[in-house]
Design a protein around this motif. Structure first.
Motif, PDB file in Angstrom:
ATOM      1  N   PHE A  76       8.583  24.676 -14.915  1.00  0.00           N
ATOM      2  CA  PHE A  76       8.946  23.881 -16.086  1.00  0.00           C
ATOM      3  C   PHE A  76       8.231  24.386 -17.340  1.00  0.00           C
ATOM      4  O   PHE A  76       8.824  24.447 -18.415  1.00  0.00           O
ATOM      5  CB  PHE A  76       8.609  22.410 -15.864  1.00  0.00           C
ATOM      6  N   ILE A  97      -1.942  21.247 -21.524  1.00  0.00           N
ATOM      7  CA  ILE A  97      -0.577  21.567 -21.102  1.00  0.00           C
ATOM      8  C   ILE A  97       0.430  20.911 -22.046  1.00  0.00           C
ATOM      9  O   ILE A  97       1.365  21.545 -22.537  1.00  0.00           O
ATOM     10  CB  ILE A  97      -0.333  21.103 -19.646  1.00  0.00           C
ATOM     11  N   VAL A  98       0.180  19.626 -22.314  1.00  0.00           N
ATOM     12  CA  VAL A  98       1.101  18.917 -23.201  1.00  0.00           C
ATOM     13  C   VAL A  98       1.118  19.560 -24.589  1.00  0.00           C
ATOM     14  O   VAL A  98       2.181  19.798 -25.172  1.00  0.00           O
ATOM     15  CB  VAL A  98       0.723  17.426 -23.282  1.00  0.00           C
ATOM     16  N   LEU A 140      10.036  18.165 -22.091  1.00  0.00           N
ATOM     17  CA  LEU A 140      10.751  17.786 -20.874  1.00  0.00           C
ATOM     18  C   LEU A 140       9.973  16.700 -20.144  1.00  0.00           C
ATOM     19  O   LEU A 140       8.763  16.820 -19.990  1.00  0.00           O
ATOM     20  CB  LEU A 140      10.878  18.984 -19.932  1.00  0.00           C
ATOM     21  N   PHE A 163       9.523  16.029 -17.131  1.00  0.00           N
ATOM     22  CA  PHE A 163       8.731  16.518 -16.006  1.00  0.00           C
ATOM     23  C   PHE A 163       7.399  17.090 -16.482  1.00  0.00           C
ATOM     24  O   PHE A 163       6.346  16.809 -15.931  1.00  0.00           O
ATOM     25  CB  PHE A 163       9.517  17.582 -15.248  1.00  0.00           C
ATOM     26  N   VAL A 164       7.454  17.888 -17.534  1.00  0.00           N
ATOM     27  CA  VAL A 164       6.230  18.524 -18.038  1.00  0.00           C
ATOM     28  C   VAL A 164       5.336  17.482 -18.706  1.00  0.00           C
ATOM     29  O   VAL A 164       4.125  17.425 -18.460  1.00  0.00           O
ATOM     30  CB  VAL A 164       6.572  19.638 -19.041  1.00  0.00           C
ATOM     31  N   ALA A 165       5.936  16.642 -19.531  1.00  0.00           N
ATOM     32  CA  ALA A 165       5.145  15.657 -20.265  1.00  0.00           C
ATOM     33  C   ALA A 165       4.405  14.733 -19.302  1.00  0.00           C
ATOM     34  O   ALA A 165       3.194  14.503 -19.431  1.00  0.00           O
ATOM     35  CB  ALA A 165       6.054  14.843 -21.185  1.00  0.00           C
ATOM     36  N   LEU A 225       3.847  15.177 -16.132  1.00  0.00           N
ATOM     37  CA  LEU A 225       2.912  15.900 -15.278  1.00  0.00           C
ATOM     38  C   LEU A 225       1.597  16.081 -16.028  1.00  0.00           C
ATOM     39  O   LEU A 225       0.513  15.938 -15.463  1.00  0.00           O
ATOM     40  CB  LEU A 225       3.477  17.256 -14.874  1.00  0.00           C
TER      41      LEU A 225
END
Ligand code: ATP
Ligand code: ATP
Ligand code: MG
Ligand code: MG
Lengths: 316, 523, 283, 316
Positions: free
Chosen positions: A254, A302-303, D114, D116-118, D120
């Motif tokens: 992702f 990451i965010v 996204l 999923f990324v956010a 996560l």
């Protein structure tokens, strides 16, 4: 400019993270040795993430990769314990991975179960099998031949102190194979077509079911490979050791997806995703950041890293 | 386009290429096909006609291997065949242009064209991307299309261009050098999203294929085009074949009568009331990344037509007014009051209704019901106790409007996905006229709608304008503009080229204006 | 014959496996029907399974989890009149008795070993896991021992990710710490609250080629993999052996006594532990 | 018939599972007491799954619910330890859930990351925060007021031996609220439209961003509620205790999705999904099935249960 930010935002985020560590840990971070170390640390995750990319290109998921990695390690270790040679164990484990992956593929493509449900089911089954065949125990020590565990410690010497770890080489080979498959074969292009519009792909005469079936097989094979690498690295096999891989692998894909204009996965981008995860873990530990703070930082970074590439992508 | 056809009739062989007999298909009890039969000869263009929901697309999907028939026989060259999948169908030499555009947005034009085929390779392994693009360019050129770069992502093309790519894809065997055409080409409303000029180029290719001995099944709701192009036609009504005729000597009126089962005069309803002098919508200096300084006004009771070549700015003006693409420069006022609209939600709230160009991508939530789609912008008017959705009122609204637009459905709770293309279009139209808006911004409102329902929609527009509503009508259907609009703005390259009154204007005159022909009369 | 439910969230842990096996072996002699239930780390699920066991009307329940966290389930079992024995669980009025090793003492032994081996000075890396009460107490004791030595500096107090069993993530963490402290002697010892991180640290040290710097590693549990490492004579010098078989067997004995109507009198039953070093590892 | 199987296949699978246990465990399985027990056992999962349904209706995911549940439990427990009353602790925890959920919503809807990324990312952040504020320790014993831990043990007496557990009541209330919100309000209708076609919904005048933002807030609130229920049930809070909820909640929603023609989530169907998971755990335990075999069985049964409703749903 704005569009460059959207495509390269995540990459820029990654570069900033690297620069930050370079400045903060000037002596040890930006060394060949440390990077080879990182490459070795992420190699198992990388293999799973690379083959997960194949499945996600079609818009599917494979949640069972973690269990499969554990199961494959156990299968190989049991073969070793029963006196079989290294190659027999490795071949058996890979066969289990392929068959398990194809089972996922059959459930998804032919039975028609949603990938999430199907692979969540097999996640549980493979994990149960790993416990069952191992009796829930860790297999280690004498049972693991040194030829097998030695692999993870071996490498190709580059200089006196630095060597290219074998696990890194395996990951690089898998990267190459997956890249070639996805970007340079009609098989790969058809997977992209399926991911972009299943209906259009089917109308164009693409055998969607067969390709999905096969793609899951590759993902299972990748998971088994990672499981073997893991078992070799820790010179042991236990029925849960792969379980951390799944979520990280999907996360890496992702993260990579944020780098493409249309949001489709590419394996080169997945590599960046894997490296972001790996470098953060390595750098923050070297900075002796408290474990808990580290976790908060990893999530936030990451965010932030993807935020710049996402800003304004939604409307309404 | 005078309906006169010049073609050597002896080219149509008597060899039956495809024969379909007694095809039945029901969806969950509802019959889509019941005794449909069709015979296509090699070297003929065979039109398949019928009202919206008559079963044309379903029949085509059976041929394509997408839908499995409940009963019926299909034979090709006299040999009976079963078509289990699209791959089977392609192998039998059938090529399709489906009604609903389906493309892979994140792949290139070239890849979309060669989807499912083998790509050219270098050294037997690597994909030869240059070769692929060259071949794609050749395929596009075979259709006379030279402005689409084969390497561009499909998602970056306009819908019209995407349609051209899909058409070129179907023709690829015939367009590469030395390539032989496929056996049978099946086209489900291919011109719905094309400009008049592009349609002409398509017709040229169709004639070429016919001359080479291929069979062509052609579906369109544009009667003129069918009369110009086809050799024979077969009419479906409620899933059954009612007639097969030679086009030669057939009148349009007869075709319509065969389709709808009663007498009906094709034409346009007359204006019911004069245009008011009050301004309903005023647009001044509207500019976006694409549009430059667009200024116009629409009065109450007026229909303002927007014309131009594909992509000249008609759709963009409408989208800019409703805030579909974010902000814009310039001023918009409604009934004299300046308004600021940055999101579609405020457009609807201020009494603007918007009918987007692409019903599937932009218009419909196809997993939702007819009622749910119609009510979407009007939900706030359908609540009880401040938050509970009044489902009965919602259904009532859908039934009411459905009747007005001649919607053929099982009821207001039927899923939109299950409707035929033309009926889906009627749902989008019903949404636009629900909740009595002051200004209607309509982008191709009658695309894919059959002649009868089209007349009804036009009559509705007349009624609405008589009530003092203002209508902005963008259309690539030139007669529709000429006969329905009071004035027409012609766009060229994102700018207003000219504004004309429709008084005394004919279709040819408007076409000339769109192309910017120097001899065009000016208003 | 009796129906016994053994409920634990921690079956994946080697120690738990050993005493569960010892328990099962003893149960075989007594012709019990034993159902081992693993909830995979989910403590609320232990309550659920306790409730199920009460519904099922087993004859006795053995738990291996902190009783304070599963009191709701224990109450259900008690209401059903079923006795519960703790196997390395914790003190609780709901238990007939808790059979365990002394966790404070084990941590004191290994931490003192480290402090003595590095002669009261140097940098120590600690691997802890405070989320799990029995392991948390070990960290507390080790903190106290190192804190009592003014020249001992705790370089890092790492909580590894245990979802993979604990070895691999500990290894990765240790590799980073080694990279950040590249000088010989900059790390004197690794104290781990259980064996898996110790093994991970050992692998990291060996992979970095720094096994000759005299870094002292200790663990707790003395699992077979740890014993092998200690026997090899490398950096992994000591671990605490709990008598897992003893705990399992003693728990079985406690169940037997309870079923025969003569429950053990003491609410806690300690089974002795032993410091394992190269000198006694072969025994 | 075939189409009935497609829609009701999963339900039929569930009924078969229940019948099987009824036959195998005749005395204790099909009793009011056991079902109330099951309802209590699944109540936390149910709450998370119900509110997860809201997010998944829009086609999004919330991976952070497990961490959020842990964090909420910790927050409440720390408030208790600092001497605050039960209601203060509960309110604080719910507030944290709402704010955390809205943060997810902001990242997804306004920043455009996204889901999923956010989520996560925030999964990691919230989990790190839970460790950080608790010092990584389990908070239990005296620190937890009995008024709080007593709640999970309380209930409304139905007969002398059977009572309706409070946790079950909470879950039922959440079910009702979510059902009402999704199926009976314009808010819910709009969420379904967003899930069906975001672009069409936006052009039809739906504030896609605002609604996504709010929906994630509800999911966070649900996660916090579940975290409180969990903490009350185990009379303690630790920074990892919610982590098992996320995957199971998503699985329950997906299981439910197999029961709708369009494959869209409905909260009543999610309930069936939750019950499938809960009944399997309960029944197999009562049958004294070995843990590992149980796992294999659970995975297989899930796959089989949905298989009948999926067969033939894919083509090509
Ligand atoms: N998947 C489906 N489920 C239920 N009904 C369907 C489905 N597909 C088609 N139908 C129904 O079958 C009938 C025939 O539809 P079809 O699409 O073939 O019409 P058509 O002749 O192509 O109309 P149009 O001119 O509007 O495109 C319609 O009543 C339609 O509602
Ligand atoms: N769910 C878990 N969370 C955190 N750590 C765990 C978990 N499960 C196991 N561990 C770790 O694995 C270690 C090995 O478990 P083992 O059962 O051998 O020790 P133990 O019996 O718990 O120790 P003690 O007798 O002091 O209670 C545990 O001490 C613990 O640190
Ligand atoms: Mg049609
Ligand atoms: Mg223990």
């Amino acid at each position: 400019m704005a569009s460059a930010l959207k495509t390269y935002g995540t990459l820029i985020g990654f570069v900033l993270v690297v620069l930050f560590f370079w400045i903060e840990i000037p002596d040890t971070f930006m060394t060949a040795k440390n990077w080879l170390n990182i490459s070795q640390q992420v190699s198992m995750l990388a293999v799973v993430a690379f083959t997960m990319t194949i499945v996600m290109v079609m818009g599917d998921f494979d949640l069972s990769v973690g269990s499969m990695a554990s199961l494959a390690g156990i299968v190989a270790a049991l073969a070793f314990r029963d006196g079989h040679g290294v190659w027999v164990g490795v071949a058996l484990a890979l066969a289990v991975g392929l068959v398990g992956g194809l089972l996922n593929g059959a459930l998804v493509a032919y039975v028609g179960i949603l990938p999430f449900v199907a692979t969540l089911g097999t996640l549980t089954v493979y994990s149960g099998l790993a416990f069952l065949v191992s009796g829930g125990k860790t297999i280690f020590g004498r049972d693991i031949p040194t030829a097998f565990s030695g692999f993870a410690r071996s490498g190709i010497s580059l200089t006196d102190t630095v060597s290219l770890p074998s696990l890194t080489i395996v990951a690089a080979l898998v990267l190459l194979v997956v890249w070639f498959t996805l970007e340079q074969t009609t098989f790969g292009r058809r997977l992209y077509a399926i991911g972009g519009n299943k209906e259009a792909a089917r109308l164009a005469g693409i055998r969607v079911r067969r390709l999905r079936f096969l793609a899951f097989g590759l993902s299972g094979l990748g998971a088994a490979t990672a499981g073997l690498m893991y078992a070799s690295r820790v010179a042991s096999a236990n029925p849960t050791q792969g379980s951390g891989l799944m979520l990280d692998a999907i996360a890496a894909v992702f993260l990579g997806m944020t780098m493409s204009e249309e949001g489709e996965p590419h394996v080169a981008a997945t590599l960046i995703g894997v490296l972001i995860l790996g470098v953060l873990g390595n750098g923050l530990t070297q900075m002796s950041i408290d474990s808990y703070v580290r976790e908060v930082l990893i999530g936030s970074i990451i965010v932030l890293a993807v935020a710049s590439s996402s800003l304004g992508k939604t409307k309404g | 386009m005078d309906g006169r056809r010049c073609r050597p009739p002896d080219r149509v062989s008597d060899m039956t290429l495809l024969s379909i007999n007694g095809l039945d298909k029901s969806f969950a009890g509802a019959r889509a096909l019941g005794g449909a039969s069709l015979e296509v000869r090699a070297g003929e263009v065979h039109a398949l006609m019928g009202e919206n929901g008559a079963g044309k697309s379903t029949l085509i999907k059976v041929l394509a291997g997408v839908v499995k028939p409940d009963a019926g026989a299909i034979a090709i060259d006299g040999a009976s065949v079963t078509i289990g999948s699209p791959a089977d169908s392609l192998r039998l030499g059938l090529r399709f242009i489906h009604q609903e555009l389906s493309v892979v947005p994140h792949l290139s034009v070239a890849e979309n064209i060669f989807l499912g085929r083998d790509y050219p390779r270098r050294w037997g392994v690597m994909i030869d991307w240059d070769g692929l693009n060259r071949r794609a360019a050749a395929v596009l050129a075979g259709l006379g299309v030279n402005h689409i770069p084969p390497g561009r992502k499909m998602a970056r093309l306009s819908v019209g261009d995407q349609m051209l790519v899909k058409i070129a894809t179907a023709f690829q065997d015939a367009s590469v050098e030395g390539g032989a055409p496929a056996r049978l080409y099946v086209m489900d409303e291919p011109t719905a999203a094309l400009s008049a000029e592009e349609s002409q180029r398509l017709f040229a290719v169709i004639r070429r294929l016919r001359a080479a001995g291929a069979g062509i099944i052609y579906v369109s709701h544009r009667l003129d085009e069918v009369m110009e192009l086809a050799d024979r036609l077969t009419v479906l009504r409620d899933g059954a074949t009612v007639a097969t005729r030679d086009i030669a000597g057939l009148q349009k009126l007869e075709v319509i009568e065969l389709m709808i089962g009663r007498r009906f005069a094709e034409g346009y309803p007359p204006r019911l009331a004069p245009v008011s002098s009050e301004v309903a919508l005023n647009v001044e200096g509207l500019s976006t990344a694409y549009l430059q300084d667009v200024t116009f006004e629409v009065r109450k009771g007026e229909i303002l037509g927007l014309a131009g070549l594909e992509g000249a700015g008609q759709s963009e003006v409408i989208r800019a007014i409703v805030g579909a693409d974010g902000g814009h420069d310039g001023a918009v006022s409604l009934a004299g009051r300046p308004v600021k609209i940055e999101e579609p939600v405020s457009a609807w709230a201020k009494g603007l209704a918007f009918l987007p160009r692409e019903r599937r991508q932009e218009g419909l939530v196809s997993s939702a019901s007819i009622a749910g789609n119609v009510s979407l912008p009007h939900l706030d008017d359908l609540v009880r106790f401040g938050l509970v959705l009044d489902r009965a009122a919602e259904a009532e609204q859908a039934v009411d409007l459905g009747r007005k637009v001649k919607l053929k459905s099982k009821g207001p709770r039927q899923k939109v996905r299950e409707l035929s293309g033309g009926n889906q279009q009627k749902v989008v139209f019903a949404r636009a006229i629900a909740g009595s808006p002051d200004v209607l911004l309509l982008d191709e409102p009658t695309r894919g709608v059959d002649v009868g329902a089209r007349y009804d929609i036009h009559a509705l527009l007349r009624e609405l304008t008589a009530e003092g509503k203002a209508v902005v009508l963008a259309s690539s259907d030139l007669p529709e503009l000429v006969y329905m609009a009071d004035r027409i703005i012609v766009f060229r390259d994102g700018k207003v080229a000219t504004t004309v009154s429709t008084e005394g204007l004919d279709q040819a005159g408007l076409a000339a204006l769109c192309f910017g022909t120097p001899t065009a009369p000016s208003a | 014959a009796g129906k016994i439910a053994v409920i634990t969230p921690y079956l994946a842990q080697p120690g738990t496996q050993f005493y569960v096996e010892a328990f099962q072996a003893a149960a075989k002699d007594k012709a019990w029907d034993v159902n081992v239930i693993d909830t995979k780390g989910d403590v609320a699920a232990v309550i659920s399974r306790l409730e199920d066991a009460a519904t099922q009307k087993v004859d006795a329940v053995v738990i291996n989890v902190d009783p304070a966290q599963v009191e709701a389930g224990l109450a259900a079992v008690k209401d059903a009149g079923i006795p519960v024995v703790g196997m390395d669980a914790g003190a609780s009025p709901y238990l007939v008795t808790n059979v365990t090793s002394n966790g404070y003492a084990m941590a004191a032994d290994t931490a003192a070993y480290v402090a003595n081996r590095i002669e009261g000075k140097g940098s120590v890396v600690m691997f802890v896991f405070d989320a799990f009460p029995p392991v948390q107490v070990r960290g507390v004791i080790a903190d106290a021992v190192f804190g009592n030595n003014p020249d001992i500096k705790v370089l890092d107090r790492v909580t590894p990710d245990v979802s993979d069993g604990g070895i691999a993530d500990s290894r990765a963490k240790m590799e980073a710490i080694l990279a950040a402290n590249p000088d010989k002697g900059s790390i004197s010892a690794v104290w781990a609250a259980w064996d898996q991180p110790a093994l991970g640290a050992l692998q990291a040290i060996e992979a970095a080629g720094r096994q000759d710097e005299g870094i002292v590693i200790t663990g707790i549990d003395a699992n077979p993999q740890a014993r092998e490492a200690i026997a090899a004579g490398g950096n992994f010098e000591a671990s605490m052996a709990q008598d897992f078989h003893g705990i399992g067997a003693a728990a079985a004995e406690a169940v037997a006594q309870t079923l025969s109507g003569k429950p053990p009198k003491s609410s806690v039953t300690y089974v002795p532990t032993k410091l394992i070093t190269i000198d006694n590892v072969k025994e």
